[in-house]
Write a protein that holds these residues in place. Structure first.
Motif, PDB file in Angstrom:
ATOM      1  N   LYS A   1       0.858  -1.203   0.000  1.00  0.00           N
ATOM      2  CA  LYS A   1       0.000   0.000   0.000  1.00  0.00           C
ATOM      3  C   LYS A   1       0.893   1.252   0.000  1.00  0.00           C
ATOM      4  CE  LYS A   1      -4.460   1.363   0.629  1.00  0.00           C
ATOM      5  NZ  LYS A   1      -4.297   2.816   0.633  1.00  0.00           N
ATOM      6  N   PRO A   2       1.634   1.465  -1.109  1.00  0.00           N
ATOM      7  CA  PRO A   2       2.623   2.552  -1.129  1.00  0.00           C
ATOM      8  C   PRO A   2       2.025   3.956  -1.000  1.00  0.00           C
ATOM      9  CG  PRO A   2       2.346   1.609  -3.314  1.00  0.00           C
ATOM     10  CD  PRO A   2       1.621   0.705  -2.377  1.00  0.00           C
ATOM     11  N   ASP A   3       0.709   4.097  -1.207  1.00  0.00           N
ATOM     12  CA  ASP A   3       0.097   5.404  -1.071  1.00  0.00           C
ATOM     13  C   ASP A   3      -0.361   5.683   0.371  1.00  0.00           C
ATOM     14  OD1 ASP A   3      -1.928   3.480  -1.181  1.00  0.00           O
ATOM     15  OD2 ASP A   3      -3.376   4.862  -2.076  1.00  0.00           O
ATOM     16  N   ALA A   4      -0.190   4.707   1.262  1.00  0.00           N
ATOM     17  CA  ALA A   4      -0.548   4.917   2.671  1.00  0.00           C
ATOM     18  C   ALA A   4       0.404   5.931   3.295  1.00  0.00           C
ATOM     19  CB  ALA A   4      -0.494   3.603   3.442  1.00  0.00           C
ATOM     20  N   ARG A   5      -0.106   6.735   4.204  1.00  0.00           N
ATOM     21  CA  ARG A   5       0.732   7.700   4.925  1.00  0.00           C
ATOM     22  C   ARG A   5       1.297   7.018   6.162  1.00  0.00           C
ATOM     23  NH1 ARG A   5      -1.495  13.808   4.049  1.00  0.00           N
ATOM     24  NH2 ARG A   5      -1.683  13.633   1.776  1.00  0.00           N
ATOM     25  N   PHE A   6       2.603   7.211   6.383  1.00  0.00           N
ATOM     26  CA  PHE A   6       3.330   6.437   7.402  1.00  0.00           C
ATOM     27  C   PHE A   6       3.886   7.357   8.478  1.00  0.00           C
ATOM     28  CE2 PHE A   6       7.181   4.490   9.112  1.00  0.00           C
ATOM     29  CZ  PHE A   6       6.796   3.172   9.337  1.00  0.00           C
ATOM     30  N   TYR A   7       3.646   6.994   9.727  1.00  0.00           N
ATOM     31  CA  TYR A   7       4.202   7.735  10.866  1.00  0.00           C
ATOM     32  C   TYR A   7       5.179   6.842  11.617  1.00  0.00           C
ATOM     33  CZ  TYR A   7       4.774   9.831  15.434  1.00  0.00           C
ATOM     34  OH  TYR A   7       5.346  10.359  16.572  1.00  0.00           O
ATOM     35  N   GLN A   8       6.379   7.349  11.861  1.00  0.00           N
ATOM     36  CA  GLN A   8       7.374   6.648  12.650  1.00  0.00           C
ATOM     37  C   GLN A   8       7.575   7.349  13.985  1.00  0.00           C
ATOM     38  OE1 GLN A   8       8.928   4.006  13.040  1.00  0.00           O
ATOM     39  NE2 GLN A   8      10.595   4.549  14.407  1.00  0.00           N
ATOM     40  N   ALA A   9       7.531   6.582  15.060  1.00  0.00           N
ATOM     41  CA  ALA A   9       7.730   7.126  16.407  1.00  0.00           C
ATOM     42  C   ALA A   9       9.221   7.263  16.691  1.00  0.00           C
ATOM     43  CB  ALA A   9       7.069   6.223  17.443  1.00  0.00           C
ATOM     44  N   SER A  10       9.771   8.430  16.403  1.00  0.00           N
ATOM     45  CA  SER A  10      11.151   8.719  16.774  1.00  0.00           C
ATOM     46  C   SER A  10      11.185   9.209  18.220  1.00  0.00           C
ATOM     47  CB  SER A  10      11.761   9.748  15.823  1.00  0.00           C
ATOM     48  OG  SER A  10      11.973   9.177  14.545  1.00  0.00           O
TER      49      SER A  10
ATOM     50  N   HIS B   1      14.689   6.408  12.425  1.00  0.00           N
ATOM     51  CA  HIS B   1      14.405   7.766  11.947  1.00  0.00           C
ATOM     52  C   HIS B   1      14.967   7.968  10.540  1.00  0.00           C
ATOM     53  CE1 HIS B   1      13.659  12.097  12.441  1.00  0.00           C
ATOM     54  NE2 HIS B   1      14.828  12.285  11.856  1.00  0.00           N
ATOM     55  N   TRP B   2      16.217   7.593  10.353  1.00  0.00           N
ATOM     56  CA  TRP B   2      16.857   7.844   9.061  1.00  0.00           C
ATOM     57  C   TRP B   2      16.359   6.910   7.965  1.00  0.00           C
ATOM     58  CZ3 TRP B   2      18.876  12.030   7.370  1.00  0.00           C
ATOM     59  CH2 TRP B   2      19.472  12.924   8.263  1.00  0.00           C
ATOM     60  N   ILE B   3      15.972   5.693   8.305  1.00  0.00           N
ATOM     61  CA  ILE B   3      15.438   4.797   7.268  1.00  0.00           C
ATOM     62  C   ILE B   3      14.080   5.301   6.807  1.00  0.00           C
ATOM     63  CG2 ILE B   3      14.209   3.083   8.691  1.00  0.00           C
ATOM     64  CD1 ILE B   3      16.507   2.316   5.699  1.00  0.00           C
ATOM     65  N   THR B   4      13.337   5.966   7.713  1.00  0.00           N
ATOM     66  CA  THR B   4      12.054   6.564   7.322  1.00  0.00           C
ATOM     67  C   THR B   4      12.277   7.703   6.337  1.00  0.00           C
ATOM     68  OG1 THR B   4      11.071   5.973   9.457  1.00  0.00           O
ATOM     69  CG2 THR B   4       9.957   7.689   8.188  1.00  0.00           C
ATOM     70  N   ILE B   5      13.265   8.546   6.627  1.00  0.00           N
ATOM     71  CA  ILE B   5      13.616   9.633   5.697  1.00  0.00           C
ATOM     72  C   ILE B   5      14.076   9.052   4.364  1.00  0.00           C
ATOM     73  CG2 ILE B   5      15.277  11.493   5.261  1.00  0.00           C
ATOM     74  CD1 ILE B   5      15.230  12.070   8.292  1.00  0.00           C
ATOM     75  N   ASN B   6      14.851   7.971   4.427  1.00  0.00           N
ATOM     76  CA  ASN B   6      15.370   7.354   3.215  1.00  0.00           C
ATOM     77  C   ASN B   6      14.250   6.829   2.319  1.00  0.00           C
ATOM     78  OD1 ASN B   6      16.752   4.678   1.824  1.00  0.00           O
ATOM     79  ND2 ASN B   6      18.134   6.426   2.005  1.00  0.00           N
ATOM     80  N   TYR B   7      13.246   6.189   2.930  1.00  0.00           N
ATOM     81  CA  TYR B   7      12.113   5.679   2.143  1.00  0.00           C
ATOM     82  C   TYR B   7      11.291   6.841   1.576  1.00  0.00           C
ATOM     83  CZ  TYR B   7      12.420   0.637   2.726  1.00  0.00           C
ATOM     84  OH  TYR B   7      12.800  -0.674   2.629  1.00  0.00           O
TER      85      TYR B   7
END
Length: 322
Positions: free
Chosen positions: A114-123, A156-162
């Protein structure tokens, strides 16, 4: 159409408050939970019948792919982690697998299904560790001082990378310490408020603590999950510091909690070297100007109000359960 959200770590403190918030907004909420012999549902007891649970684990990519297939979410909130800092020294590999690589697994599942889903990462503010500037903001360099902090930096950085590599709507909330009556008793805030209640009720004689001089920026988890939701409602994905902009010592926390039940904390607190971190984080203080200006996010619960709320809750729980 009804929005659909998938929350990992839904049975935890943040997951429970976030689930309540999303349900109040009319979302269909799916919760990823690890299979355990005894279900841990205390935090979501009041809403568990409104949530659809999916068994899965951040360390098992195939289970995450299935979870995203089932939920078909518009929004994914990745809150699950090995989140107790002290445990991260005792179980550093597990912490890396769950708190770091687990983020990659979740991002991969979303990207594939589901690449159009919005993703939140808890940093986490623990990423700042040995701080290089005060207050800490989105551009402050990281200097983590625990395996947990290191793992969170990776997440955190892998989220930015994706976000940058695959054009995904992926955000990180760099949340400073946030507490509530639903916080686990192993965390210092609940450890203190639970002990104050137990000592007041004659069920405990002392409270053993580590570094009382450590300073933290403490807020209310119920306020912070609103910021998570706001991040995913923006036109563009970005990262935000979420904090109160105030710092308090552990000693202040103890004093407020004990004063609230009419006790002098100095009569009961014992300093125990066992509870001092191998590498201490002395001062965390966040600058949430960006979140306030761009998200319109505001705090509602102050520090003293938060501590008293937690003490009152612990008093009620102990009287009810013994």
């Amino acid at each position: 159409m009804t929005k659909r959200a998938l929350i990992t770590g839904i049975t935890g403190q943040d997951g429970s408050y976030l689930a309540e918030l999303l349900l109040s907004k009319g979302y269909k909420v799916y919760g990823l939970k690890r299979r355990t012999s005894v279900p841990i549902m205390e935090n979501i007891q009041q809403i568990k019948n409104e949530i659809e649970f999916i068994d899965g684990d951040l360390q098992d990519l195939s289970s995450l792919i299935r979870a995203v297939q089932v939920a078909a979410p518009d929004e994914v909130y990745n809150l699950a982690a090995q989140s107790f800092v002290a445990t991260s020294w005792e179980q550093p590999v597990l912490t890396a697998q769950a708190t770091a690589v687990g983020v990659t697994n979740m991002l991969e599942a979303v990207r594939i299904v589901k690449p159009d889903a919005r993703f939140y990462q808890a940093s986490s503010s623990e990423m700042f560790g040995k701080v290089v500037e005060t207050p800490q903001k989105e551009t402050t360099p990281f200097y983590p001082r625990s395996p947990y902090g290191v793992a969170k930096v990776y997440g955190h950085w892998i989220t930015i990378n994706y976000r940058e590599s695959f054009d995904m709507f992926a955000c990180s909330g760099i949340l400073f310490n946030h507490e509530s009556p639903r916080r686990g008793v192993e965390f210092v805030t609940r450890k203190v408020t639970d002990a104050a209640a137990r000592i007041k009720l004659g069920l405990q004689n002392e409270l053993r603590m580590g570094n009382l001089d450590a300073k933290r920026d403490w807020g209310f988890a119920g306020d912070y999950v609103k910021a998570m939701w706001l991040m995913l409602q923006q036109d563009k994905p970005d990262d935000y510091v979420i904090s109160t902009g105030e710092t308090h010592t552990v000693e202040e926390l103890v004093e407020i909690a004990f004063n609230h039940v009419g006790l002098n904390w100095r009569d009961y607190v014992v300093i125990d070297p066992k509870f001092v971190r191998p590498a201490e984080v002395d001062l965390l203080l966040g600058d949430c100007t960006k979140a306030k200006e761009q998200l319109g996010w505001e705090l509602e619960v102050g520090f003293e109000q938060l501590v008293k709320m937690m003490v009152d809750s612990d008093m009620e729980k102990i009287k009810k359960n013994g």
